[in-house]
Write a protein that holds these residues in place. Sequence first.
Motif, PDB file in Angstrom:
ATOM      1  N   GLU A   1      67.557  28.685  46.292  1.00 45.03           N
ATOM      2  CA  GLU A   1      67.556  28.884  44.844  1.00 45.03           C
ATOM      3  C   GLU A   1      66.228  29.464  44.352  1.00 45.03           C
ATOM      4  O   GLU A   1      66.187  30.147  43.335  1.00 45.03           O
ATOM      5  CB  GLU A   1      67.838  27.559  44.128  1.00 45.03           C
ATOM      6  CG  GLU A   1      69.264  27.086  44.283  1.00 45.03           C
ATOM      7  CD  GLU A   1      69.486  25.662  43.775  1.00 45.03           C
ATOM      8  OE1 GLU A   1      68.497  25.002  43.364  1.00 45.03           O
ATOM      9  OE2 GLU A   1      70.643  25.209  43.795  1.00 45.03           O
ATOM     10  N   LYS A   2      65.149  29.202  45.060  1.00 43.82           N
ATOM     11  CA  LYS A   2      63.822  29.657  44.646  1.00 43.82           C
ATOM     12  C   LYS A   2      63.465  31.050  45.179  1.00 43.82           C
ATOM     13  O   LYS A   2      62.472  31.617  44.783  1.00 43.82           O
ATOM     14  CB  LYS A   2      62.763  28.659  45.101  1.00 43.82           C
ATOM     15  CG  LYS A   2      62.890  27.301  44.443  1.00 43.82           C
ATOM     16  CD  LYS A   2      61.815  26.361  44.927  1.00 43.82           C
ATOM     17  CE  LYS A   2      61.981  24.995  44.331  1.00 43.82           C
ATOM     18  NZ  LYS A   2      61.376  24.839  43.023  1.00 43.82           N
ATOM     19  N   LEU A   3      64.282  31.577  46.072  1.00 45.33           N
ATOM     20  CA  LEU A   3      63.960  32.835  46.725  1.00 45.33           C
ATOM     21  C   LEU A   3      64.678  34.011  46.070  1.00 45.33           C
ATOM     22  O   LEU A   3      65.783  33.866  45.561  1.00 45.33           O
ATOM     23  CB  LEU A   3      64.346  32.770  48.205  1.00 45.33           C
ATOM     24  CG  LEU A   3      63.699  31.660  49.032  1.00 45.33           C
ATOM     25  CD1 LEU A   3      64.253  31.683  50.449  1.00 45.33           C
ATOM     26  CD2 LEU A   3      62.188  31.799  49.044  1.00 45.33           C
ATOM     27  N   ASN A   4      64.038  35.183  46.145  1.00 41.99           N
ATOM     28  CA  ASN A   4      64.719  36.393  45.695  1.00 41.99           C
ATOM     29  C   ASN A   4      65.622  36.886  46.823  1.00 41.99           C
ATOM     30  O   ASN A   4      65.650  36.300  47.910  1.00 41.99           O
ATOM     31  CB  ASN A   4      63.715  37.462  45.247  1.00 41.99           C
ATOM     32  CG  ASN A   4      62.803  37.939  46.367  1.00 41.99           C
ATOM     33  OD1 ASN A   4      63.233  38.048  47.526  1.00 41.99           O
ATOM     34  ND2 ASN A   4      61.550  38.215  46.042  1.00 41.99           N
ATOM     35  N   ASP A   5      66.358  37.961  46.583  1.00 39.58           N
ATOM     36  CA  ASP A   5      67.330  38.453  47.571  1.00 39.58           C
ATOM     37  C   ASP A   5      66.683  38.797  48.902  1.00 39.58           C
ATOM     38  O   ASP A   5      67.211  38.468  49.968  1.00 39.58           O
ATOM     39  CB  ASP A   5      68.083  39.662  47.024  1.00 39.58           C
ATOM     40  CG  ASP A   5      69.077  39.286  45.931  1.00 39.58           C
ATOM     41  OD1 ASP A   5      69.431  38.090  45.839  1.00 39.58           O
ATOM     42  OD2 ASP A   5      69.490  40.186  45.181  1.00 39.58           O
ATOM     43  N   GLU A   6      65.542  39.477  48.864  1.00 38.11           N
ATOM     44  CA  GLU A   6      64.859  39.871  50.104  1.00 38.11           C
ATOM     45  C   GLU A   6      64.378  38.639  50.875  1.00 38.11           C
ATOM     46  O   GLU A   6      64.523  38.563  52.103  1.00 38.11           O
ATOM     47  CB  GLU A   6      63.670  40.775  49.781  1.00 38.11           C
ATOM     48  CG  GLU A   6      62.970  41.317  51.006  1.00 38.11           C
ATOM     49  CD  GLU A   6      61.810  42.233  50.638  1.00 38.11           C
ATOM     50  OE1 GLU A   6      60.849  42.281  51.436  1.00 38.11           O
ATOM     51  OE2 GLU A   6      61.847  42.885  49.581  1.00 38.11           O
TER      52      GLU A   6
ATOM     53  N   ARG B   1      65.692  35.612  50.650  1.00 34.70           N
ATOM     54  CA  ARG B   1      66.891  34.919  51.151  1.00 34.70           C
ATOM     55  C   ARG B   1      67.379  35.541  52.452  1.00 34.70           C
ATOM     56  O   ARG B   1      67.742  34.841  53.384  1.00 34.70           O
ATOM     57  CB  ARG B   1      68.012  34.978  50.104  1.00 34.70           C
ATOM     58  CG  ARG B   1      68.206  33.686  49.377  1.00 34.70           C
ATOM     59  CD  ARG B   1      69.438  33.735  48.482  1.00 34.70           C
ATOM     60  NE  ARG B   1      68.998  33.361  47.161  1.00 34.70           N
ATOM     61  CZ  ARG B   1      68.900  34.160  46.109  1.00 34.70           C
ATOM     62  NH1 ARG B   1      69.286  35.393  46.182  1.00 34.70           N
ATOM     63  NH2 ARG B   1      68.464  33.717  44.973  1.00 34.70           N
ATOM     64  N   LYS B   2      67.354  36.868  52.493  1.00 31.13           N
ATOM     65  CA  LYS B   2      67.781  37.582  53.701  1.00 31.13           C
ATOM     66  C   LYS B   2      66.865  37.221  54.872  1.00 31.13           C
ATOM     67  O   LYS B   2      67.326  36.978  55.986  1.00 31.13           O
ATOM     68  CB  LYS B   2      67.763  39.085  53.444  1.00 31.13           C
ATOM     69  CG  LYS B   2      68.328  39.911  54.558  1.00 31.13           C
ATOM     70  CD  LYS B   2      68.352  41.389  54.177  1.00 31.13           C
ATOM     71  CE  LYS B   2      68.902  42.218  55.313  1.00 31.13           C
ATOM     72  NZ  LYS B   2      68.955  43.644  54.967  1.00 31.13           N
ATOM     73  N   LEU B   3      65.579  37.157  54.606  1.00 37.18           N
ATOM     74  CA  LEU B   3      64.607  36.787  55.642  1.00 37.18           C
ATOM     75  C   LEU B   3      64.826  35.344  56.095  1.00 37.18           C
ATOM     76  O   LEU B   3      64.759  35.044  57.290  1.00 37.18           O
ATOM     77  CB  LEU B   3      63.182  36.994  55.133  1.00 37.18           C
ATOM     78  CG  LEU B   3      62.055  36.811  56.130  1.00 37.18           C
ATOM     79  CD1 LEU B   3      62.196  37.783  57.296  1.00 37.18           C
ATOM     80  CD2 LEU B   3      60.711  37.030  55.442  1.00 37.18           C
ATOM     81  N   LEU B   4      65.116  34.454  55.157  1.00 37.77           N
ATOM     82  CA  LEU B   4      65.396  33.060  55.497  1.00 37.77           C
ATOM     83  C   LEU B   4      66.621  32.970  56.409  1.00 37.77           C
ATOM     84  O   LEU B   4      66.604  32.248  57.417  1.00 37.77           O
ATOM     85  CB  LEU B   4      65.619  32.229  54.236  1.00 37.77           C
ATOM     86  CG  LEU B   4      66.084  30.785  54.452  1.00 37.77           C
ATOM     87  CD1 LEU B   4      65.024  29.980  55.206  1.00 37.77           C
ATOM     88  CD2 LEU B   4      66.431  30.124  53.126  1.00 37.77           C
ATOM     89  N   ILE B   5      67.666  33.698  56.093  1.00 43.03           N
ATOM     90  CA  ILE B   5      68.878  33.683  56.914  1.00 43.03           C
ATOM     91  C   ILE B   5      68.579  34.200  58.313  1.00 43.03           C
ATOM     92  O   ILE B   5      69.036  33.629  59.306  1.00 43.03           O
ATOM     93  CB  ILE B   5      69.998  34.498  56.236  1.00 43.03           C
ATOM     94  CG1 ILE B   5      70.499  33.749  54.991  1.00 43.03           C
ATOM     95  CG2 ILE B   5      71.158  34.765  57.198  1.00 43.03           C
ATOM     96  CD1 ILE B   5      71.402  34.569  54.094  1.00 43.03           C
ATOM     97  N   GLN B   6      67.788  35.261  58.405  1.00 43.56           N
ATOM     98  CA  GLN B   6      67.420  35.798  59.716  1.00 43.56           C
ATOM     99  C   GLN B   6      66.620  34.775  60.514  1.00 43.56           C
ATOM    100  O   GLN B   6      66.836  34.608  61.720  1.00 43.56           O
ATOM    101  CB  GLN B   6      66.623  37.093  59.564  1.00 43.56           C
ATOM    102  CG  GLN B   6      67.449  38.255  59.066  1.00 43.56           C
ATOM    103  CD  GLN B   6      66.605  39.478  58.748  1.00 43.56           C
ATOM    104  OE1 GLN B   6      65.410  39.383  58.477  1.00 43.56           O
ATOM    105  NE2 GLN B   6      67.235  40.646  58.784  1.00 43.56           N
ATOM    106  N   LEU B   7      65.697  34.086  59.837  1.00 43.03           N
ATOM    107  CA  LEU B   7      64.893  33.044  60.493  1.00 43.03           C
ATOM    108  C   LEU B   7      65.788  31.920  60.994  1.00 43.03           C
ATOM    109  O   LEU B   7      65.678  31.488  62.152  1.00 43.03           O
ATOM    110  CB  LEU B   7      63.839  32.485  59.537  1.00 43.03           C
ATOM    111  CG  LEU B   7      63.082  31.246  60.018  1.00 43.03           C
ATOM    112  CD1 LEU B   7      62.243  31.569  61.255  1.00 43.03           C
ATOM    113  CD2 LEU B   7      62.234  30.673  58.913  1.00 43.03           C
ATOM    114  N   LEU B   8      66.690  31.448  60.159  1.00 46.07           N
ATOM    115  CA  LEU B   8      67.578  30.346  60.547  1.00 46.07           C
ATOM    116  C   LEU B   8      68.501  30.752  61.690  1.00 46.07           C
ATOM    117  O   LEU B   8      68.746  29.961  62.609  1.00 46.07           O
ATOM    118  CB  LEU B   8      68.380  29.855  59.341  1.00 46.07           C
ATOM    119  CG  LEU B   8      67.561  29.183  58.241  1.00 46.07           C
ATOM    120  CD1 LEU B   8      68.441  28.877  57.028  1.00 46.07           C
ATOM    121  CD2 LEU B   8      66.871  27.933  58.740  1.00 46.07           C
ATOM    122  N   ASP B   9      68.996  31.989  61.662  1.00 46.15           N
ATOM    123  CA  ASP B   9      69.844  32.474  62.756  1.00 46.15           C
ATOM    124  C   ASP B   9      69.065  32.527  64.066  1.00 46.15           C
ATOM    125  O   ASP B   9      69.565  32.111  65.116  1.00 46.15           O
ATOM    126  CB  ASP B   9      70.409  33.857  62.437  1.00 46.15           C
ATOM    127  CG  ASP B   9      71.518  33.824  61.397  1.00 46.15           C
ATOM    128  OD1 ASP B   9      72.052  32.728  61.115  1.00 46.15           O
ATOM    129  OD2 ASP B   9      71.848  34.908  60.856  1.00 46.15           O
TER     130      ASP B   9
END
Length: 101
Positions: free
Chosen positions: A42-47, A49-57
């Motif tokens: 919720e605190k992250l912008n789109d870019e 969020r995308k980086l977070l998803i890549q990190l989690l993957d």
Amino acid sequence: MGKILDAFSDEQLLVNAVTEKRSPAHQKYCEQVCAFHKKLEEKLNDEQRKLLIQLLDAMENEHNCDAQNRFIRGYSLGVLMATEVMEERDKFLIGEEGYTP
């Protein structure tokens, strides 16, 4: 490693269709992860969020490889222990080569 053991550890060899229930502690951790993930997202912008998803993957992939290696190593050690016990099984049998009172 052997093909069957690799398939078994990688969940490609189905041994039963039952899904294991989580312990209360495990369930609590899963819920915490989801809550923290949602708050952070919720605190992250789109870019971001995308980086977070890549990190989690990437972290999940690394964890899965590590878990597979631990499983194979543990299973192999268990087989070695079973082999050692079987080699000494005559100690427990009454007879010529086994136990004699």
